[in-house]
Design a protein around this motif. Structure first.
Motif, mmCIF file in Angstrom:
data_model
loop_
_atom_site.group_PDB
_atom_site.id
_atom_site.type_symbol
_atom_site.label_atom_id
_atom_site.label_comp_id
_atom_site.label_asym_id
_atom_site.label_seq_id
_atom_site.Cartn_x
_atom_site.Cartn_y
_atom_site.Cartn_z
ATOM 1 N N GLU A 177 -25.282 -6.390 25.556
ATOM 2 C CA GLU A 177 -24.484 -5.553 26.447
ATOM 3 C C GLU A 177 -24.307 -4.133 25.916
ATOM 4 O O GLU A 177 -23.969 -3.224 26.679
ATOM 5 C CB GLU A 177 -23.115 -6.195 26.669
ATOM 6 C CG GLU A 177 -23.169 -7.476 27.492
ATOM 7 C CD GLU A 177 -21.800 -8.092 27.689
ATOM 8 O OE1 GLU A 177 -21.456 -8.413 28.848
ATOM 9 O OE2 GLU A 177 -21.073 -8.251 26.678
ATOM 10 N N LEU A 178 -24.543 -3.924 24.623
ATOM 11 C CA LEU A 178 -24.457 -2.571 24.079
ATOM 12 C C LEU A 178 -25.540 -1.667 24.650
ATOM 13 O O LEU A 178 -25.407 -0.436 24.613
ATOM 14 C CB LEU A 178 -24.569 -2.618 22.553
ATOM 15 C CG LEU A 178 -23.339 -3.108 21.797
ATOM 16 C CD1 LEU A 178 -23.677 -3.355 20.336
ATOM 17 C CD2 LEU A 178 -22.204 -2.110 21.920
ATOM 18 N N LEU A 179 -26.609 -2.245 25.176
ATOM 19 C CA LEU A 179 -27.690 -1.456 25.759
ATOM 20 C C LEU A 179 -27.467 -1.163 27.233
ATOM 21 O O LEU A 179 -28.226 -0.389 27.830
ATOM 22 C CB LEU A 179 -29.031 -2.182 25.581
ATOM 23 C CG LEU A 179 -29.453 -2.463 24.136
ATOM 24 C CD1 LEU A 179 -30.782 -3.203 24.122
ATOM 25 C CD2 LEU A 179 -29.551 -1.173 23.351
ATOM 26 N N ASP A 180 -26.456 -1.772 27.839
ATOM 27 C CA ASP A 180 -26.157 -1.601 29.268
ATOM 28 C C ASP A 180 -25.034 -0.591 29.400
ATOM 29 O O ASP A 180 -23.890 -0.861 29.017
ATOM 30 C CB ASP A 180 -25.761 -2.945 29.881
ATOM 31 C CG ASP A 180 -25.725 -2.888 31.404
ATOM 32 O OD1 ASP A 180 -25.288 -1.844 31.938
ATOM 33 O OD2 ASP A 180 -26.123 -3.868 32.050
ATOM 34 N N ALA A 181 -25.352 0.587 29.945
ATOM 35 C CA ALA A 181 -24.350 1.647 30.043
ATOM 36 C C ALA A 181 -23.154 1.232 30.898
ATOM 37 O O ALA A 181 -22.012 1.561 30.584
ATOM 38 C CB ALA A 181 -24.991 2.921 30.609
ATOM 39 N N SER A 182 -23.409 0.497 31.990
ATOM 40 C CA SER A 182 -22.304 0.104 32.865
ATOM 41 C C SER A 182 -21.378 -0.884 32.171
ATOM 42 O O SER A 182 -20.157 -0.815 32.319
ATOM 43 C CB SER A 182 -22.855 -0.510 34.155
ATOM 44 O OG SER A 182 -23.634 -1.671 33.870
ATOM 45 N N ARG A 183 -21.930 -1.802 31.384
ATOM 46 C CA ARG A 183 -21.092 -2.754 30.673
ATOM 47 C C ARG A 183 -20.343 -2.081 29.533
ATOM 48 O O ARG A 183 -19.212 -2.449 29.232
ATOM 49 C CB ARG A 183 -21.939 -3.917 30.154
ATOM 50 C CG ARG A 183 -22.471 -4.823 31.256
ATOM 51 C CD ARG A 183 -23.276 -5.982 30.696
ATOM 52 N NE ARG A 183 -23.781 -6.846 31.745
ATOM 53 C CZ ARG A 183 -23.100 -7.870 32.263
ATOM 54 N NH1 ARG A 183 -21.912 -8.172 31.802
ATOM 55 N NH2 ARG A 183 -23.629 -8.604 33.232
ATOM 56 N N ARG A 184 -20.971 -1.101 28.873
ATOM 57 C CA ARG A 184 -20.259 -0.364 27.834
ATOM 58 C C ARG A 184 -19.087 0.396 28.431
ATOM 59 O O ARG A 184 -17.991 0.417 27.879
ATOM 60 C CB ARG A 184 -21.197 0.627 27.143
ATOM 61 C CG ARG A 184 -22.281 0.003 26.288
ATOM 62 C CD ARG A 184 -22.815 1.019 25.286
ATOM 63 N NE ARG A 184 -23.207 2.273 25.914
ATOM 64 C CZ ARG A 184 -24.424 2.581 26.296
ATOM 65 N NH1 ARG A 184 -25.400 1.682 26.134
ATOM 66 N NH2 ARG A 184 -24.690 3.748 26.832
ATOM 67 N N ALA A 185 -19.327 1.038 29.594
ATOM 68 C CA ALA A 185 -18.263 1.821 30.220
ATOM 69 C C ALA A 185 -17.146 0.924 30.744
ATOM 70 O O ALA A 185 -15.980 1.314 30.769
ATOM 71 C CB ALA A 185 -18.832 2.669 31.345
#
Length: 326
Positions: free
Chosen positions: A308-316
């Motif tokens: 999930e660290l590679l998914d911008a939406s999940r990080r945000a």
């Protein structure tokens, strides 16, 4: 990554944009609207020498009286200094210059680099390190297995493939930069050599600045990181002496490290550190051991999976850290 707090900005180094507003040349500080990912808290504390200034061509560069102009900086008719390229303003004593944001790594003597062997020659290896020309590592510039100290012979030249072969990833140091741009590497130190039991991450070289230590063991995470000045980073399990099973510091020869099976828990930590490095670079933040540890621990507290660290939406969308005992 809404949790890119001022603490992370302090650890990794944030950037500020100065723009010339209007025709009168007045400079006004503002946050860059081009990349929302770079927006950080305005009150982020500054570490002297670690927080560069992002400029574009034509921006006024604020400098102390008596500053020397370097590459990327010119003087206008009114005496003000302006940037001629997009990059970050760097200060070395009184020298002021602009370091381009994205450029091909050119090499500098003393840089620690991570590279990949692409060709085995008669007495040297051709190494890809991200430069315009392939770097070369001479057989006389490597550490022999067992830290043996002797002159290199013709027999060593015949055994070159016993040291490195194509696609091997190695760590080395820039020994010389020729006028043609060709780079000569050396790996005589015991801490340089073939890299094993890890994963390679390639980034623009601007994200890895010169630091006191580029080969760092993150003791709290049990992971070793090699931050190459060329933007190539190696993340692996801590080095072990072949056959002993004991974790060692880099005081022993890196040439003696051999491939070993890495357990699932260590693999998961390696993947999380790798993705944390990529997430920091996606935010425009410099890669340092402190920023890596912070991003790693924050991702755990916010219950983010490694992928999930590679998914911008999940990080945000990651919420605040849960309260203790909550």
């Amino acid at each position: 990554m809404s949790w890119a707090t001022s603490e992370l900005a302090e650890l990794a180094g944030s950037v500020v944009v100065e723009r010339c507003m209007g025709g009168d040349g007045e400079a006004a500080s503002s946050r860059s609207a081009v990349a929302p990912a770079l927006s950080l808290r305005p009150g982020a504390p500054e570490i002297a020498g670690l927080r560069p200034q992002l400029v574009c061509p034509g921006d006024v560069v604020v400098a102390e009286p008596g500053a020397l102009r370097g590459r990327g900086v010119v003087e206008r008719e009114d005496g003000k200094l302006v940037a001629t390229m997009c990059g970050v303003v760097e200060h070395v004593n009184k020298l002021l210059y602009v370091r381009p944001l994205k450029h091909r790594y050119a090499g500098s003597i003393g840089d620690v680099v991570v590279g990949r062997i692409v060709e085995v020659g008669t007495d040297r290896w051709a190494v890809e390190i991200g430069t315009a020309m392939l770097a070369h590592l001479h057989i006389g510039a490597i550490q022999l297995p067992g830290s043996e100290q002797r002159r290199r012979t013709d027999e060593d030249a015949l055994r070159m493939r016993e040291f490195f072969v194509e696609n091997d990833v190695i760590s080395a140091e820039v020994q010389k930069v020729h006028e043609t741009g060709e780079i000569a590497l050396q790996a005589r130190s015991t801490r340089y050599g073939k890299l094993q039991n890890g994963v390679l991450v390639t980034l623009p070289s601007v994200y890895v600045r010169r630091q006191a230590q580029h080969l760092v063991t993150l003791n709290t995470l049990g992971i070793m990181v090699i931050l190459g000045n060329n933007g190539w980073c190696w993340i692996c399990a801590p080095s072990q002496v072949a056959g002993s099973g004991r974790q060692e510091t880099l005081n022993f020869s890196q040439m003696d490290v051999r491939y070993e099976l890495v357990g699932p828990s260590v693999r998961e930590r390696i993947c999380r550190v790798r993705n944390a490095v990529l997430a920091l670079a996606a935010q425009g933040l410099e890669i340092t051991p402190e920023s890596i540890i912070f991003a790693y621990e924050e991702s755990l507290q916010r219950r983010l999976a490694a992928w999930e660290l590679l998914d911008a939406s999940r990080r945000a969308g990651a919420g605040p850290s849960p309260a203790p005992g909550g």
